[in-house]
Design a protein around this motif. Structure first.
Motif, PDB file in Angstrom:
ATOM      1  N   GLU A  17       0.819  -1.203   0.000  1.00  0.00           N
ATOM      2  CA  GLU A  17       0.000   0.000   0.000  1.00  0.00           C
ATOM      3  C   GLU A  17       0.858   1.261   0.000  1.00  0.00           C
ATOM      4  N   ALA A  20       4.073   2.664   2.503  1.00  0.00           N
ATOM      5  CA  ALA A  20       4.988   1.661   3.067  1.00  0.00           C
ATOM      6  C   ALA A  20       6.425   1.999   2.694  1.00  0.00           C
ATOM      7  N   ARG A  33       0.496  -8.792   1.915  1.00  0.00           N
ATOM      8  CA  ARG A  33      -0.055  -7.438   1.995  1.00  0.00           C
ATOM      9  C   ARG A  33       0.759  -6.640   3.000  1.00  0.00           C
ATOM     10  N   GLY A  35       1.000  -2.976   4.757  1.00  0.00           N
ATOM     11  CA  GLY A  35       0.161  -1.820   5.016  1.00  0.00           C
ATOM     12  C   GLY A  35       0.860  -0.500   4.799  1.00  0.00           C
ATOM     13  N   VAL A  38       3.755   0.623   7.382  1.00  0.00           N
ATOM     14  CA  VAL A  38       4.748  -0.407   7.699  1.00  0.00           C
ATOM     15  C   VAL A  38       6.115   0.026   7.197  1.00  0.00           C
ATOM     16  N   VAL A  51       0.548 -11.002   6.193  1.00  0.00           N
ATOM     17  CA  VAL A  51       0.005  -9.653   6.317  1.00  0.00           C
ATOM     18  C   VAL A  51       0.829  -8.892   7.349  1.00  0.00           C
ATOM     19  N   THR A  53       0.747  -5.107   8.930  1.00  0.00           N
ATOM     20  CA  THR A  53      -0.169  -3.971   8.915  1.00  0.00           C
ATOM     21  C   THR A  53       0.108  -3.083  10.119  1.00  0.00           C
ATOM     22  N   GLY A  54      -0.706  -2.063  10.303  1.00  0.00           N
ATOM     23  CA  GLY A  54      -0.574  -1.178  11.446  1.00  0.00           C
ATOM     24  C   GLY A  54       0.684  -0.328  11.377  1.00  0.00           C
ATOM     25  N   GLY A  72      -1.414  -6.408  13.750  1.00  0.00           N
ATOM     26  CA  GLY A  72      -2.853  -6.237  13.896  1.00  0.00           C
ATOM     27  C   GLY A  72      -3.187  -5.486  15.167  1.00  0.00           C
TER      28      GLY A  72
END
Length: 271
Positions: A17, A20, A33, A35, A38, A51, A53-54, A72
């Motif tokens: 995304e 990043a 994935r 985020g 990241v 994944v 993320t955050g 997460g």
């Protein structure tokens, strides 16, 4: 806009995304994935189907295997979507199905992991945990929120650690153990509820601690845990006797520190 190093390799089937940051020589495999907040350091490998993320930082040289979910939001009932972080040190190995959550504002806002840690399949690091260096979490180990684990501790398969518990340096937790209370440095804990079964002498020897020092630590252990009376009071009473033994003092000071939990002992959990 993302910042992706020229030497990084992003598989065309990965989804990175905007925002990043991907470091030098880092590899992101298919169906991953990443985020928008990241940061992946240099020489990181995210194998596939993971994944991240955050607000998460992953240190140089880490390897993250399939089905891991890193960063997460916390599973705390008080989670309200506030900004909080997960910071992972360098050269950690995160195996299949591992989950790590960001912190909570009430717990300081950060979950942190040190360097060279190994997380085996399906282990879990909850919100606001603080982990040191060279720690091993075996398969399906579960750390509740606010747990602190010191350097070189080993947690065997399927053990569960109560929230706010401290696990001291180079402690060894046996498989399927329920850790209700703080575990002293170099301690060995087994059972449900967990019972302190002595010192991790094998681990101490492997760490290069001399036999004469181990004997001193054993003597301190016996004086603290044998007989009746308060563990904390007995630890304080023998402190001056072990001023020349840093390893024994480490146990004594661990016992004397403020904590939300009691101290695991050879008797706790027995009839």
């Amino acid at each position: 806009m993302s910042s992706i190093a020229a030497s990084a390799r992003i598989h065309p089937l990965a989804f990175v995304e905007d925002g990043a940051v991907i470091g030098e020589n880092t590899v992101v495999g298919p169906f991953c994935r990443i985020g928008p907040r990241v940061v992946l350091g240099s020489d990181v490998e995210v194998v596939s189907n993971a994944v991240i993320t955050g607000l998460t930082e992953v240190g140089n040289g880490c390897k993250i295997h399939p089905m891991a979910v890193i960063g997460g939001v916390s599973q705390s009932l008080h989670e309200a979507g506030e900004d909080s972080k997960l910071v992972i040190g360098e050269n950690c190995v995160i195996r299949e199905g591992v989950t790590m959550n960001t912190g909570t504002v009430g717990g300081g806002g950060i979950t942190s992991v040190g360097d060279r840690c190994l997380f085996l399949a399906n282990s879990h690091v909850a919100h606001d945990c603080r982990l040191g260096n060279d720690i091993i979490l075996s398969n399906s180990v579960m750390l509740a929120g606010h747990v602190h684990v010191a350097d070189r501790a080993i947690l065997s398969g399927g053990c569960a650690v109560h929230q706010f518990t401290r696990i001291g340096r180079q402690a060894f937790i046996g498989g399927l153990t329920a850790v209700h209370y703080d575990v002293i440095p170099y301690g060995m804990l087994n059972g449900n509820p967990g019972v302190l079964g002595g010192l991790n002498v094998v681990g101490m020897t492997r760490a290069g601690i001399e036999r004469s020092v181990i004997h001193q630590v054993r003597r301190a252990y016996k004086q603290i845990f044998d007989g009746d009376g308060s563990i904390r009071e007995k630890a304080a009473a023998v402190r001056d006797e072990f001023l020349d033994c840093p390893e024994a003092l480490e146990i004594i000071d661990f016992i004397g520190a403020e904590s939300d939990r009691a101290i695991s002992s050879p008797f706790r959990g027995k009839a």
